[in-house]
Design a protein around this motif. Structure first.
Motif, mmCIF file in Angstrom:
data_model
loop_
_atom_site.group_PDB
_atom_site.id
_atom_site.type_symbol
_atom_site.label_atom_id
_atom_site.label_comp_id
_atom_site.label_asym_id
_atom_site.label_seq_id
_atom_site.Cartn_x
_atom_site.Cartn_y
_atom_site.Cartn_z
ATOM 1 N N VAL A 131 0.754 -1.110 0.116
ATOM 2 C CA VAL A 131 0.028 0.093 0.027
ATOM 3 C C VAL A 131 0.957 1.283 0.214
ATOM 4 C CG1 VAL A 131 -0.034 0.276 2.468
ATOM 5 C CG2 VAL A 131 -2.031 1.332 1.114
ATOM 6 N N GLU A 132 0.423 2.352 -0.812
ATOM 7 C CA GLU A 132 1.412 3.424 -0.835
ATOM 8 C C GLU A 132 0.818 4.677 0.139
ATOM 9 O OE1 GLU A 132 2.281 6.285 -4.678
ATOM 10 O OE2 GLU A 132 3.297 4.050 -4.735
ATOM 11 N N LEU A 133 1.544 5.098 0.928
ATOM 12 C CA LEU A 133 1.134 6.149 1.920
ATOM 13 C C LEU A 133 2.232 7.309 1.768
ATOM 14 C CD1 LEU A 133 0.609 3.488 4.829
ATOM 15 C CD2 LEU A 133 -1.198 4.697 3.412
ATOM 16 N N PRO A 134 1.710 8.351 2.333
ATOM 17 C CA PRO A 134 2.478 9.850 2.300
ATOM 18 C C PRO A 134 3.447 9.652 3.529
ATOM 19 C CG PRO A 134 0.452 10.057 3.106
ATOM 20 C CD PRO A 134 0.217 8.848 2.551
ATOM 21 N N GLY A 135 4.842 10.137 3.521
ATOM 22 C CA GLY A 135 5.703 10.026 4.552
ATOM 23 C C GLY A 135 6.730 11.306 4.480
ATOM 24 N N ARG A 136 7.191 11.411 5.720
ATOM 25 C CA ARG A 136 8.172 12.530 5.612
ATOM 26 C C ARG A 136 9.493 11.964 6.219
ATOM 27 N NH1 ARG A 136 7.738 17.612 3.381
ATOM 28 N NH2 ARG A 136 5.377 18.220 3.178
ATOM 29 N N VAL A 137 10.564 12.459 5.726
ATOM 30 C CA VAL A 137 11.891 11.860 6.273
ATOM 31 C C VAL A 137 12.356 12.659 7.277
ATOM 32 C CG1 VAL A 137 14.304 11.643 5.486
ATOM 33 C CG2 VAL A 137 12.605 11.390 3.767
ATOM 34 N N GLU A 138 12.821 11.973 8.445
ATOM 35 C CA GLU A 138 13.438 12.566 9.479
ATOM 36 C C GLU A 138 14.893 12.044 9.828
ATOM 37 O OE1 GLU A 138 12.215 14.731 11.177
ATOM 38 O OE2 GLU A 138 10.010 14.839 10.320
ATOM 39 N N ALA A 139 15.733 12.745 10.250
ATOM 40 C CA ALA A 139 17.082 12.165 10.667
ATOM 41 C C ALA A 139 16.921 11.576 12.110
ATOM 42 C CB ALA A 139 18.136 13.509 10.961
ATOM 43 N N ILE A 140 17.747 10.385 12.014
ATOM 44 C CA ILE A 140 17.818 9.373 13.316
ATOM 45 C C ILE A 140 18.509 10.444 14.463
ATOM 46 C CG2 ILE A 140 19.157 7.464 14.319
ATOM 47 C CD1 ILE A 140 18.645 5.856 11.808
ATOM 48 N N LYS A 141 19.443 11.092 14.369
ATOM 49 C CA LYS A 141 20.109 11.981 15.287
ATOM 50 C C LYS A 141 19.958 13.283 14.575
ATOM 51 C CE LYS A 141 22.777 8.389 17.475
ATOM 52 N NZ LYS A 141 24.186 8.038 17.971
ATOM 53 N N ASP A 142 19.502 14.192 15.414
ATOM 54 C CA ASP A 142 19.608 15.606 14.739
ATOM 55 C C ASP A 142 20.002 16.660 16.240
ATOM 56 O OD1 ASP A 142 19.241 18.168 14.020
ATOM 57 O OD2 ASP A 142 17.165 17.946 13.511
ATOM 58 N N ALA A 143 21.237 16.879 16.327
ATOM 59 C CA ALA A 143 21.950 17.529 17.420
ATOM 60 C C ALA A 143 22.045 19.095 17.008
ATOM 61 C CB ALA A 143 23.293 16.959 17.691
ATOM 62 N N GLU A 144 21.555 19.984 18.037
ATOM 63 C CA GLU A 144 21.667 21.298 17.960
ATOM 64 C C GLU A 144 22.934 21.747 18.903
ATOM 65 O OE1 GLU A 144 18.010 22.888 19.193
ATOM 66 O OE2 GLU A 144 17.113 22.979 17.380
ATOM 67 N N ILE A 145 23.743 22.491 18.161
ATOM 68 C CA ILE A 145 25.209 22.896 18.802
ATOM 69 C C ILE A 145 24.762 24.309 19.487
ATOM 70 C CG2 ILE A 145 27.470 23.205 18.714
ATOM 71 C CD1 ILE A 145 26.779 20.640 17.827
ATOM 72 N N ARG A 146 24.799 24.398 20.801
ATOM 73 C CA ARG A 146 24.156 25.542 21.372
ATOM 74 C C ARG A 146 25.331 25.967 22.561
ATOM 75 N NH1 ARG A 146 19.065 27.227 21.171
ATOM 76 N NH2 ARG A 146 17.728 25.761 20.266
ATOM 77 N N ALA A 147 25.522 27.363 22.735
ATOM 78 C CA ALA A 147 26.725 27.527 23.618
ATOM 79 C C ALA A 147 26.471 27.317 25.029
ATOM 80 C CB ALA A 147 26.759 29.283 23.487
ATOM 81 N N ARG A 148 27.349 26.632 25.674
ATOM 82 C CA ARG A 148 27.148 26.228 27.197
ATOM 83 C C ARG A 148 27.968 27.284 28.098
ATOM 84 N NH1 ARG A 148 27.762 20.015 27.265
ATOM 85 N NH2 ARG A 148 26.695 20.176 29.157
ATOM 86 N N VAL A 149 28.626 28.231 27.564
ATOM 87 C CA VAL A 149 29.128 29.200 28.482
ATOM 88 C C VAL A 149 29.263 30.721 27.589
ATOM 89 C CG1 VAL A 149 31.044 27.829 29.442
ATOM 90 C CG2 VAL A 149 31.407 28.785 27.090
ATOM 91 N N THR A 150 29.296 31.608 28.314
ATOM 92 C CA THR A 150 29.181 32.989 27.760
ATOM 93 C C THR A 150 30.560 33.705 27.125
ATOM 94 O OG1 THR A 150 27.122 33.600 29.120
ATOM 95 C CG2 THR A 150 28.287 35.458 28.113
ATOM 96 N N GLY A 151 30.648 34.117 26.077
ATOM 97 C CA GLY A 151 31.734 34.851 25.538
ATOM 98 C C GLY A 151 31.780 34.893 24.162
#
Length: 396
Positions: A57-77
């Motif tokens: 059966v043919e169904l609609p779908g969306r591709v998603e990454a297995i891992k999606d990491a956001e790189i954020r600052a953990r110190v101020t500078g």
């Protein structure tokens, strides 16, 4: 035949003209016979036989990454360095950004000095407590003084532990000035530039890394389709596949089929009340990174095995003016149209659910010269042999 009274030249012309008229009249007779309605038009046909076939059966779908990491600052500078090429592949632990480490190095050094002071205090307090332990036995000092000395030694030890924790915290903050990738994958654009101020309080987003060697495809399916599948299973029309994992295939936006097969991970157990649909998820290998997060695809999901499927080539299916489907059958040497209900495709052929019976002869080629009720000469279709003889098309 005689022509009295004519000269020889005129007599010769009359004989030649009579011969030509006779030949023309003779040549017209077979043409008139060929124009009759009994002429059989050759058509290519196949005889339909039940074939065990996997049903999808043919169904609609969306591709998603297995891992999606956001790189954020953990110190101020201030960002002092960017150490990657945007859009490239990065490894886990690879250095991506450098934040000015000078203030954090100073804090680390200050914490290390405070630890040394605390260690010196604890040594002095321990020695004082040891001396008082001997003096209290000879009543040279009071018991209270001895207890105070022991308490100061314990307090000094606690100060050492606090100084060690402060030094460890300072070293962690100093380490955060070197921003590394938490996963292996492909990194996008750099959201910050050198000289930009990033904040630990607001967790400034600096970049994103996505793992793309394998991807998820999230699928939605209506409860009506699930009910129809359950009825087909219960009625014996479909049987469960022998494979442990349900097979899934991706159809890309251009209509081509993705070369890597996937497997269904889970099927949702609850229905979305706003849409009346169930969520499913399949996993696919993506070594060439053809499937990208957010891409819209169609997913062909394995349903089971139809042991008596009736298959016809797609070109045999005719579309009527009202949007219905029909096939041209050959019965008693004549063309007979029948309305059919077409199911999904399997291995390049269409499954016919209704209107076709085993043993029916279906016209595949030669539609231009036939009409309902016209006599035809049925010949076996050799389209499959021609397709097998042609070289396979190049991928992608």
């Amino acid at each position: 035949m005689s022509y009295p009274g004519l000269p020889k030249r005129q007599l010769f012309k009359a004989v030649v003209l009579s011969s030509l008229l006779f030949l023309v009249s003779c040549s017209d007779k077979p043409q008139q016979k060929g124009m009759g309605g009994d002429m059989k038009v050759p058509v290519s046909v196949i005889t339909v036989q039940p074939t065990p076939t996997e049903i999808f059966v043919e169904l609609p779908g969306r591709v998603e990454a297995i891992k999606d990491a956001e790189i954020r600052a953990r110190v101020t500078g201030i960002v002092t360095g960017i150490h990657f090429e945007q859009g490239s592949d990065v490894k886990e632990g690879q250095l991506l950004f450098t934040i000015d480490p000078a203030p954090y190095e100073a804090r680390r050094n200050q914490a290390a000095a405070q630890l040394k002071v605390a260690e010196a205090d604890v040594r002095s307090a321990r020695l004082f407590a040891q001396r008082n332990s001997k003096l209290v036995k000879s009543n040279a000092v009071s018991r209270q003084e001895y207890d105070n000395a022991v308490a100061r030694a314990l307090q000094a030890e606690a100060n050492v532990a606090a100084a060690q924790a402060a030094l460890q915290s300072a070293e962690i903050d100093l380490g955060y000035t070197k921003v590394v990738s938490p996963i292996s994958g492909r990194i996008g654009k750099s959201i910050v530039t050198e000289g930009a101020l990033v904040s630990a309080t607001s967790s400034t987003l600096m970049a994103s890394v996505q793992q793309l060697d394998q991807v998820y495809v999230d699928i939605t399916r209506s409860t009506t389709q699930l009910a129809q599948l359950r009825k087909a299973m219960d009625a014996g029309v479909l049987t469960r596949s022998n494979d442990g994992d349900a097979l899934a295939r991706v159809v890309l936006e251009d209509g081509s089929v993705y070369p890597q097969d996937g497997k269904l991970l889970f099927s949702g157990v609850s229905v979305d009340p706003s849409t009346g649909q169930v969520s499913l998820r399949a996993q696919f290998k993506n070594p060439d990174q053809i499937l990208l997060p957010g891409m819209y695809v169609r997913v062909r999901l394995q349903q089971g095995m139809d042991e008596k499927a009736l298959l016809v080539p797609p070109q045999a299916i005719q579309r009527t003016a009202d949007g219905l489907s029909s096939l041209m059958l050959v019965k008693d040497g004549k063309v007979t149209p029948v309305a059919v209900r077409v199911g999904p495709e399997s291995k390049g052929k269409s499954i016919i659910y209704k209107g076709l019976n085993p043993g029916d002869v279906v016209v595949v080629e030669g539609f231009q010269k036939i009409r309902p009720g016209a006599p035809v000469q049925a010949m076996p279709w050799n389209g499959e042999q021609k397709a097998a003889a042609q070289p396979a098309p190049a991928q992608g």
